[in-house]
Design a protein around this motif. Structure first.
Motif, PDB file in Angstrom:
ATOM      1  N   SER B 223       1.643 -54.637   5.327  1.00 29.63           N
ATOM      2  CA  SER B 223       2.639 -55.851   4.889  1.00 29.63           C
ATOM      3  C   SER B 223       3.396 -55.718   3.786  1.00 29.63           C
ATOM      4  N   THR B 224       3.176 -54.762   2.928  1.00 31.45           N
ATOM      5  CA  THR B 224       4.253 -54.047   2.199  1.00 31.45           C
ATOM      6  C   THR B 224       4.527 -52.750   2.662  1.00 31.45           C
ATOM      7  N   ASN B 225       5.568 -52.244   3.052  1.00 31.21           N
ATOM      8  CA  ASN B 225       5.860 -51.077   3.717  1.00 31.21           C
ATOM      9  C   ASN B 225       7.214 -50.485   3.123  1.00 31.21           C
ATOM     10  N   TYR B 226       7.441 -48.996   3.699  1.00 33.44           N
ATOM     11  CA  TYR B 226       8.377 -48.254   3.302  1.00 33.44           C
ATOM     12  C   TYR B 226       9.836 -49.011   3.904  1.00 33.44           C
ATOM     13  N   MET B 227      10.582 -49.665   3.179  1.00 31.33           N
ATOM     14  CA  MET B 227      11.627 -50.386   3.667  1.00 31.33           C
ATOM     15  C   MET B 227      12.605 -49.628   4.665  1.00 31.33           C
ATOM     16  N   THR B 228      12.788 -48.489   4.365  1.00 34.48           N
ATOM     17  CA  THR B 228      13.926 -47.742   5.310  1.00 34.48           C
ATOM     18  C   THR B 228      13.204 -47.368   6.556  1.00 34.48           C
ATOM     19  N   ALA B 229      11.824 -47.390   6.805  1.00 35.93           N
ATOM     20  CA  ALA B 229      11.057 -47.060   7.870  1.00 35.93           C
ATOM     21  C   ALA B 229      11.242 -48.480   8.809  1.00 35.93           C
ATOM     22  N   ASP B 230      10.990 -49.682   7.885  1.00 33.82           N
ATOM     23  CA  ASP B 230      10.936 -50.809   8.810  1.00 33.82           C
ATOM     24  C   ASP B 230      12.398 -50.941   9.305  1.00 33.82           C
ATOM     25  N   ASN B 231      13.551 -50.560   8.480  1.00 35.81           N
ATOM     26  CA  ASN B 231      14.843 -50.835   9.122  1.00 35.81           C
ATOM     27  C   ASN B 231      14.937 -49.838  10.512  1.00 35.81           C
ATOM     28  N   ALA B 266       2.911 -48.239  18.801  1.00 41.18           N
ATOM     29  CA  ALA B 266       2.910 -47.234  17.517  1.00 41.18           C
ATOM     30  C   ALA B 266       2.368 -48.005  16.244  1.00 41.18           C
ATOM     31  N   VAL B 267       1.692 -47.346  15.594  1.00 44.49           N
ATOM     32  CA  VAL B 267       1.358 -47.712  14.026  1.00 44.49           C
ATOM     33  C   VAL B 267       1.914 -46.776  13.144  1.00 44.49           C
ATOM     34  N   TYR B 268       2.596 -47.061  12.199  1.00 43.24           N
ATOM     35  CA  TYR B 268       3.138 -46.473  11.084  1.00 43.24           C
ATOM     36  C   TYR B 268       2.255 -46.242   9.930  1.00 43.24           C
ATOM     37  N   VAL B 269       2.000 -45.285   9.284  1.00 43.71           N
ATOM     38  CA  VAL B 269       1.242 -44.985   8.302  1.00 43.71           C
ATOM     39  C   VAL B 269       1.482 -43.862   7.300  1.00 43.71           C
ATOM     40  N   THR B 270       1.669 -44.166   5.948  1.00 44.65           N
ATOM     41  CA  THR B 270       1.684 -43.186   4.950  1.00 44.65           C
ATOM     42  C   THR B 270       0.514 -43.182   4.454  1.00 44.65           C
ATOM     43  N   SER B 271      -0.197 -42.157   5.197  1.00 42.54           N
ATOM     44  CA  SER B 271      -1.698 -42.068   4.990  1.00 42.54           C
ATOM     45  C   SER B 271      -2.200 -41.735   3.449  1.00 42.54           C
ATOM     46  N   THR B 280      -4.566 -44.744  -1.081  1.00 39.12           N
ATOM     47  CA  THR B 280      -4.990 -43.520   0.086  1.00 39.12           C
ATOM     48  C   THR B 280      -5.638 -44.344   1.204  1.00 39.12           C
ATOM     49  N   LEU B 281      -5.461 -44.030   2.262  1.00 37.23           N
ATOM     50  CA  LEU B 281      -5.999 -44.609   3.336  1.00 37.23           C
ATOM     51  C   LEU B 281      -7.441 -43.868   3.386  1.00 37.23           C
ATOM     52  N   SER B 282      -8.521 -44.565   3.338  1.00 32.86           N
ATOM     53  CA  SER B 282      -9.858 -44.314   3.294  1.00 32.86           C
ATOM     54  C   SER B 282     -10.306 -43.589   4.602  1.00 32.86           C
ATOM     55  N   ALA B 283     -11.358 -42.526   4.316  1.00 30.66           N
ATOM     56  CA  ALA B 283     -11.794 -41.790   5.445  1.00 30.66           C
ATOM     57  C   ALA B 283     -12.443 -42.711   6.698  1.00 30.66           C
ATOM     58  N   LYS B 284     -12.994 -43.560   6.376  1.00 24.29           N
ATOM     59  CA  LYS B 284     -13.582 -44.578   7.304  1.00 24.29           C
ATOM     60  C   LYS B 284     -12.379 -45.140   8.115  1.00 24.29           C
ATOM     61  N   ARG B 285     -11.414 -45.548   7.399  1.00 22.44           N
ATOM     62  CA  ARG B 285     -10.216 -46.270   8.050  1.00 22.44           C
ATOM     63  C   ARG B 285      -9.277 -45.311   8.960  1.00 22.44           C
ATOM     64  N   ARG B 286      -9.276 -43.952   8.393  1.00 22.63           N
ATOM     65  CA  ARG B 286      -8.546 -42.799   9.035  1.00 22.63           C
ATOM     66  C   ARG B 286      -9.427 -42.729  10.402  1.00 22.63           C
TER      67      ARG B 286
END
Lengths: 493, 493
Positions: B223-231, B266-271, B280-286
């Motif tokens: 819900s906060t994300n890299y704006m250029t990716a969203d565009n 798709a899911v976009y992630v900057t893990s 950092t995306l936690s191991a559990k969530r990965r």
């Protein structure tokens, strides 16, 4: 009555020849209507006296204007402005309006698309020879010079800032130098605001397509056309409407007929030499197309991929040079002059369209390679590009002459072709008694690859039996050898 | 019971440290289920005896595994595999099926889109200082070395063929060297077939979006994300579904909830470090995310834009290294290591997806700059890239430490932040009594530009008051000066 004496100004010592200056001005007066169709022109003797230039200059200019179709000679009567030229009135085209059409892209599956990848890396050695569809000889590329300039740029500390994020419109120095270069060589009248630097012509076609052709918008192309352009239009979601082409290029009467019944967003034209057949769009049709663009409010995507390669007359100025209305998106590049892998091109259009294209480009790859762009900017500034261009044009002309001579001498029974006025390929029609599949397969047996895929020139299965034969990438020895091998193919049939 | 002694093999003299080899193997056994959740691990003393390595090596590996979330210490009981890790079963993902969904692109007007162009050319001189949103310091770029290698390539006659049309997949030598480089540094297990060379990460995001998101396909982002990716997603015709992010990154429970009711493409992630908040995306969530991708058949676009910049532990391996199912499209590049303007990146994916992306790339700009790609290939081969990377990482770490220290010392009353484990920016939340508009405007008066546009981090107007403050592009003197100027801004409020 129009006075040539008081309206024409020729500047000695300019980088543009006197006779070309005269052509430019006469064309501009014809286009603006100041010299109307059917006007009789002064004799070359009279005009040479009025303008204080040698009569040969006037004759050269008239020859040029005749070859471009602006004027015509009527035996024992004199020289006249071509009677059938349509007129174009200046009017501003609204790209934003076109652009606001809701964008929705059509279905296009990459999976089902024919593979386009061509293996062009094989060497043109005497082992295997390739008659391609008209690509430059990379062995002529000014690689050492580019390397030297590139390195010098990286050594200068004041160029360090080229390494961070730069303008999405391209390197400023390159855009600036391109303004002069294009205005001078193409008769354009553009400023920095009208230029976006791209990665070769292809990116120009892609950007224009993505901005104009979504939502099943219609684009008109020739019924034989550059296949990669067609793929780009379809991928963008556009629908292609085809019109016939003949010896004068795209049939603009057919364009008009379509416009009367359907909303057309764009017309794609390779006006200088139609791809694949290499014919030139006549002056009459150029004017007609511009008039239609204005009347029916469509964009002209003018892909001037081989403007620099003309061998007979001076090149015919692009449609963009006549565009008073802002309808033309002019696309060109340096990959053919320098090297296919050094991908720098440009898109020239009204400012609002350039702004849109730049914003799209930002999300595609952010920006170009600023050091390479700076390298090219310097090469334009020093005139190295122009020198290199003159050098390779001479070489390609000699190759064209030799290739066509041998084709005529040795294979006249099998092929029909016209010597192309420019470009890198001959449009060769195979006698319908023969089949390209068989010829290409037999050629392979004698280590000759003939054009990547002849079917790409006949997507409609019309059976015209024509292909492009590139002469530019083969040196004279290779041309002799390639034609000899082709002769053995026919002898053994 | 799992035997560490017989399953773990450590190789001395390998380019990867012993403790990292141990981590890699333990992680792979955890992922494959061979060491199940809640398994008690041997003590460091016991394991050091079994594996014949120093106990410090085991302790370093355990610390690393704890920091990555794979194992956990329970006081007075011992060390265990994290109990809540979900399991992922290998299964082949069918990209073609996903791709065959009819493609229709949604409306997107460039005209109405906020202007994204940032003027980043201004120098970070003491005249005006810019606190950007986390970009590299181009003054550290190895420009002279690149220039030297580039020129040497252009001088070699056997490299002439780099100048003609090349592979649409990118320079072969670069792809080949990248296979080893990525497998070694990222724990991937890919081959040449899985690599497409792009012009920076952005082109990877663009290609993936155009192939996955047409026809209003749905993509999940933070819900906060890299704006250029969203565009880029919106431009492709995709619909964005947002999920919350917290200190463990993207909320994968929320992802699952959406998957239960809607088809997600798709899911976009900057893990590695969530953009913009740097967590950092936690191991559990990965593991959970990979499991969901498999279960609900969506692609994970993993944008690993700053994998190389980690200052505390070794970097957490990307999701792509855990991807047994072929769901992950892994995107990275060299622009952050070398220079933003030298745009070389890569897209790593299953072969069929890479083939599709290459065909799309062909009509965008045909191919990359082969000489620059060859330059990079050589720099990877000689290890120059790795050396350069080590050098700049040390410098950026020092800059992070100084920046955060001064921020804490001098502006603690106004800002809230965590010291980021890596990357080039700190996520700084302004005390809600203050307003960024006022701060930024007052900063300008003392020649300080603070981040291009704070609103880009809060498109939803949630009022979180956070922005990214980049420390990497400022040297130590400039950091002192920038913070001092910021202090004067608050003093004068």
């Amino acid at each position: 009555m129009f006075s040539f004496k008081s309206n024409i100004t020729l500047t000695r010592g300019s980088s543009r020849n006197l006779y070309l200056q005269l052509c430019d001005q006469v064309i501009s007066f014809i286009k603006s209507g100041k010299i109307p169709p059917s006007t009789k022109l002064p004799s070359s003797r009279k005009l040479s006296e009025d303008l204080h230039v040698h009569r040969k200059t006037i004759i050269a200019a008239y020859d040029e204007l005749i070859s471009q179709g602006w004027i015509e000679t009527i035996p024992s009567r004199g020289t006249f402005v071509t009677s059938s030229l349509p007129l174009v009135q200046p009017k501003k085209f609204n790209f934003s309006a076109l652009n606001n059409i809701a964008k929705e892209k059509s279905g296009f599956s990459f999976v089902t698309r024919p593979h386009l990848l061509r293996k062009l890396n094989a060497k043109n050695s005497l082992e295997t020879l390739i008659i391609d569809d008209g690509i430059p000889d990379h062995r002529l590329a000014p690689n050492e010079e580019i390397g030297r300039i590139y390195r010098n740029i990286t050594k200068k500390s004041y160029h360090k800032n080229l390494l961070t994020y730069g303008s999405i419109y391209g390197n400023t120095e390159l855009r600036n130098n391109l303004v002069s270069y294009l205005n001078e060589t193409r008769g354009l009248n553009v400023s920095m605001d009208n230029i976006l630097i791209t990665r070769g012509s292809q990116m120009g076609i892609y950007l224009a397509s993505q901005l104009l052709l979504t939502n099943k918008n219609r684009i008109i192309t020739g019924s034989t056309n550059y296949m990669t352009a067609d793929n780009t239009f379809t991928e963008a979601g556009g629908i292609i409407e085809q019109v016939p082409t003949d010896n004068d290029g795209l049939d603009t009467i057919a364009v008009e007929k379509i416009c009367k019944i359907k909303k057309i967003s764009a017309v794609y034209v390779t006006s200088h030499h139609h791809h694949p057949t290499t014919v030139t769009l006549s002056a009459k049709r150029r004017m007609h197309l511009l008039q239609l663009a204005q009347q029916y409010n469509f964009a002209i995507i003018e892909d001037d991929y081989d403007y620099d390669f003309h061998y007979s007359n001076s090149p015919i100025l692009p449609l963009a040079s006549n565009d008073t209305n802002g309808n033309v998106i002019y696309i060109g590049g340096f990959t053919k002059i320098i090297a296919p892998a050094l991908r720098i091109g440009y898109l020239i259009a009204p400012k609002d369209f350039v702004d849109e294209a730049a914003r799209l480009r930002r999300i595609i790859d952010r920006q170009g390679d600023t050091i390479l762009e700076q390298t090219l900017a310097q090469m334009i500034h020093t005139g190295d590009i122009q020198k290199h261009c003159n050098k390779v044009v001479k070489i390609y002309k000699a190759r064209r002459d030799l290739f066509c001579l041998l084709l005529k001498e040795k294979l006249d029974n099998y092929f029909d072709f016209e010597v192309p006025k420019g470009g890198m390929a001959v449009w060769v029609t195979l006698n319908k008694a023969y089949n390209w599949d068989i010829i290409c397969s037999k050629a392979k047996a004698v280590q000759l690859e003939v054009t990547p895929d002849w079917r790409r020139y006949d997507n409609d299965n019309s059976g015209h039996n024509g292909i492009r034969m590139g002469f530019a990438s083969l040196n004279e020895e290779e041309i002799h050898e390639a034609i000899n091998r082709l002769v053995t193919v026919f002898e053994k049939l």
